[in-house]
Design a protein around this motif. Structure first.
Motif, PDB file in Angstrom:
ATOM      1  N   ARG A  49       1.134  -0.965   0.327  1.00  0.00           N
ATOM      2  CA  ARG A  49      -0.246   0.082   0.095  1.00  0.00           C
ATOM      3  C   ARG A  49       0.886   1.661   0.093  1.00  0.00           C
ATOM      4  O   ARG A  49       0.603   2.477  -0.491  1.00  0.00           O
ATOM      5  CB  ARG A  49      -0.682  -0.088   0.863  1.00  0.00           C
ATOM      6  CG  ARG A  49       0.047   0.133   2.803  1.00  0.00           C
ATOM      7  CD  ARG A  49      -1.524  -0.355   3.364  1.00  0.00           C
ATOM      8  NE  ARG A  49      -2.155   1.601   3.575  1.00  0.00           N
ATOM      9  CZ  ARG A  49      -3.634   1.214   4.420  1.00  0.00           C
ATOM     10  NH1 ARG A  49      -3.742   0.080   5.364  1.00  0.00           N
ATOM     11  NH2 ARG A  49      -3.637   1.894   4.422  1.00  0.00           N
ATOM     12  N   VAL A  52       1.746   1.728  -4.151  1.00  0.00           N
ATOM     13  CA  VAL A  52       0.761   2.476  -4.706  1.00  0.00           C
ATOM     14  C   VAL A  52       0.633   4.272  -4.557  1.00  0.00           C
ATOM     15  O   VAL A  52       0.858   4.170  -3.698  1.00  0.00           O
ATOM     16  CB  VAL A  52      -0.398   1.319  -5.103  1.00  0.00           C
ATOM     17  CG1 VAL A  52      -1.499   2.303  -5.817  1.00  0.00           C
ATOM     18  CG2 VAL A  52      -0.410   0.213  -4.581  1.00  0.00           C
ATOM     19  N   THR A  73      -7.564   5.178  -0.190  1.00  0.00           N
ATOM     20  CA  THR A  73      -8.333   4.464  -1.209  1.00  0.00           C
ATOM     21  C   THR A  73      -6.686   3.266  -2.118  1.00  0.00           C
ATOM     22  O   THR A  73      -7.609   2.636  -2.756  1.00  0.00           O
ATOM     23  CB  THR A  73      -8.321   4.731  -1.874  1.00  0.00           C
ATOM     24  OG1 THR A  73      -7.207   5.888  -3.237  1.00  0.00           O
ATOM     25  CG2 THR A  73      -9.500   5.766  -1.610  1.00  0.00           C
ATOM     26  N   ARG A  74      -5.893   3.031  -1.464  1.00  0.00           N
ATOM     27  CA  ARG A  74      -4.618   2.635  -1.560  1.00  0.00           C
ATOM     28  C   ARG A  74      -4.850   1.120  -0.939  1.00  0.00           C
ATOM     29  O   ARG A  74      -3.699   0.126  -0.683  1.00  0.00           O
ATOM     30  CB  ARG A  74      -3.217   3.023  -2.112  1.00  0.00           C
ATOM     31  CG  ARG A  74      -3.861   3.590  -2.630  1.00  0.00           C
ATOM     32  CD  ARG A  74      -3.964   2.934  -4.214  1.00  0.00           C
ATOM     33  NE  ARG A  74      -3.861   4.533  -5.436  1.00  0.00           N
ATOM     34  CZ  ARG A  74      -5.017   5.469  -5.101  1.00  0.00           C
ATOM     35  NH1 ARG A  74      -6.263   5.024  -5.119  1.00  0.00           N
ATOM     36  NH2 ARG A  74      -5.031   6.238  -6.823  1.00  0.00           N
ATOM     37  N   TRP A  78      -9.134  -2.690  -1.541  1.00  0.00           N
ATOM     38  CA  TRP A  78      -9.501  -2.029  -2.290  1.00  0.00           C
ATOM     39  C   TRP A  78      -8.820  -2.485  -3.342  1.00  0.00           C
ATOM     40  O   TRP A  78      -8.191  -2.345  -3.874  1.00  0.00           O
ATOM     41  CB  TRP A  78      -9.255  -0.287  -2.376  1.00  0.00           C
ATOM     42  CG  TRP A  78     -10.053   0.347  -0.875  1.00  0.00           C
ATOM     43  CD1 TRP A  78      -9.971   0.088   0.236  1.00  0.00           C
ATOM     44  CD2 TRP A  78     -10.501   1.204  -1.095  1.00  0.00           C
ATOM     45  NE1 TRP A  78     -10.348   1.296   1.030  1.00  0.00           N
ATOM     46  CE2 TRP A  78     -10.819   1.885  -0.118  1.00  0.00           C
ATOM     47  CE3 TRP A  78     -11.526   2.338  -2.932  1.00  0.00           C
ATOM     48  CZ2 TRP A  78     -12.344   2.925   0.747  1.00  0.00           C
ATOM     49  CZ3 TRP A  78     -12.284   3.463  -2.101  1.00  0.00           C
ATOM     50  CH2 TRP A  78     -12.798   3.340  -0.641  1.00  0.00           C
ATOM     51  N   ARG A  79     -10.184  -2.106  -4.548  1.00  0.00           N
ATOM     52  CA  ARG A  79      -9.664  -2.365  -6.360  1.00  0.00           C
ATOM     53  C   ARG A  79      -8.639  -1.272  -6.719  1.00  0.00           C
ATOM     54  O   ARG A  79      -8.666  -0.589  -6.166  1.00  0.00           O
ATOM     55  CB  ARG A  79     -10.542  -1.959  -7.611  1.00  0.00           C
ATOM     56  CG  ARG A  79     -10.380  -2.864  -8.761  1.00  0.00           C
ATOM     57  CD  ARG A  79     -11.539  -2.271  -9.449  1.00  0.00           C
ATOM     58  NE  ARG A  79     -11.257  -2.181 -11.051  1.00  0.00           N
ATOM     59  CZ  ARG A  79     -10.638  -1.748 -11.661  1.00  0.00           C
ATOM     60  NH1 ARG A  79     -10.858  -0.334 -11.195  1.00  0.00           N
ATOM     61  NH2 ARG A  79     -10.146  -1.539 -12.291  1.00  0.00           N
ATOM     62  N   SER A  80      -7.042  -1.880  -7.333  1.00  0.00           N
ATOM     63  CA  SER A  80      -6.590  -1.404  -7.155  1.00  0.00           C
ATOM     64  C   SER A  80      -5.429  -0.645  -6.645  1.00  0.00           C
ATOM     65  O   SER A  80      -4.155  -0.382  -6.035  1.00  0.00           O
ATOM     66  CB  SER A  80      -5.980   0.163  -8.234  1.00  0.00           C
ATOM     67  OG  SER A  80      -6.553   1.368  -7.695  1.00  0.00           O
TER      68      SER A  80
END
Length: 201
Positions: A49, A52, A73-74, A78-80
């Protein structure tokens, strides 16, 4: 120990110090594992994480939305997002001393000789770099799983063999224990035998 040349009446003398040794299974196992481990590139990597990009802003306020709290959001859910236990490049080189390596090779060669899996020829060469020609040259040996050990590899042989999965061509000073045990037959020439005797006696 003597080994007859393929389809000839003469024989080659194989020294007892190399081709008549007891098979040391533990040593060969250690040797093969070392070679396989050292061949690993160790370049596998994933992003966690922190690797990204983005995700620096809290996606929504902590309370009052009815949704679960989130700070980025990482995250892994979570997606992506990043990977939970991300792989990292690893280099795990193992060492084996020269004496153990030599004894391991002699142990393998002795077993191959006892099982009559060594083919002896005077010479092995190719006039043109054609895979079809190489297969025709090997076909009388009744196997297409073979390690060919030469004193030196010609350009024609190198080009003709590079697309063949179960045929390996190497030199006497670059013998690989994995190649020796993973193929059905081993082919030796006069010159490669001389080099093996010089290196492992």
């Amino acid at each position: 120990m003597q080994l007859a040349y393929y389809k000839e009446k003469t024989s080659a003398d194989l020294p007892e110090t190399i081709f008549e040794q007891d098979f040391n299974e533990d040593l060969v196992h250690q040797l093969v594992n070392t070679v396989i481990s050292n061949n690993h590139s160790g370049t596998k990597a994933q992003k966690n994480r922190s690797d990204v990009s983005g995700g620096g802003k809290k996606p929504w306020r902590q309370k009052g939305t009815g949704r679960a709290r989130a700070g980025t959001t990482r995250g892994p859910i979570w997606r992506s997002g990043g990977v939970t236990f991300a792989s990292r490049p690893q280099i795990t080189k193992k060492k084996i001393n020269k004496k153990m390596f030599k004894n391991g090779i002699k142990s393998i060669l002795s077993k191959l000789a006892k099982e009559e899996r060594i083919i002896m020829v005077k010479d092995f060469s190719l006039d043109e770099p054609k895979t079809k020609k190489l297969l025709e040259l090997i076909s009388p040996f009744e196997t297409f799983s073979i390690t060919i050990i030469l004193d030196e590899i010609s350009e024609n042989l190198h080009l003709a063999s590079r697309n063949l999965q179960n045929i390996d061509i190497t030199t006497a000073d670059q013998i690989n224990p994995v190649d020796l045990i993973s193929h059905e037959k081993i082919l030796l020439t006069d010159k490669s035998l001389e080099k093996i005797i010089g290196a492992y006696s």
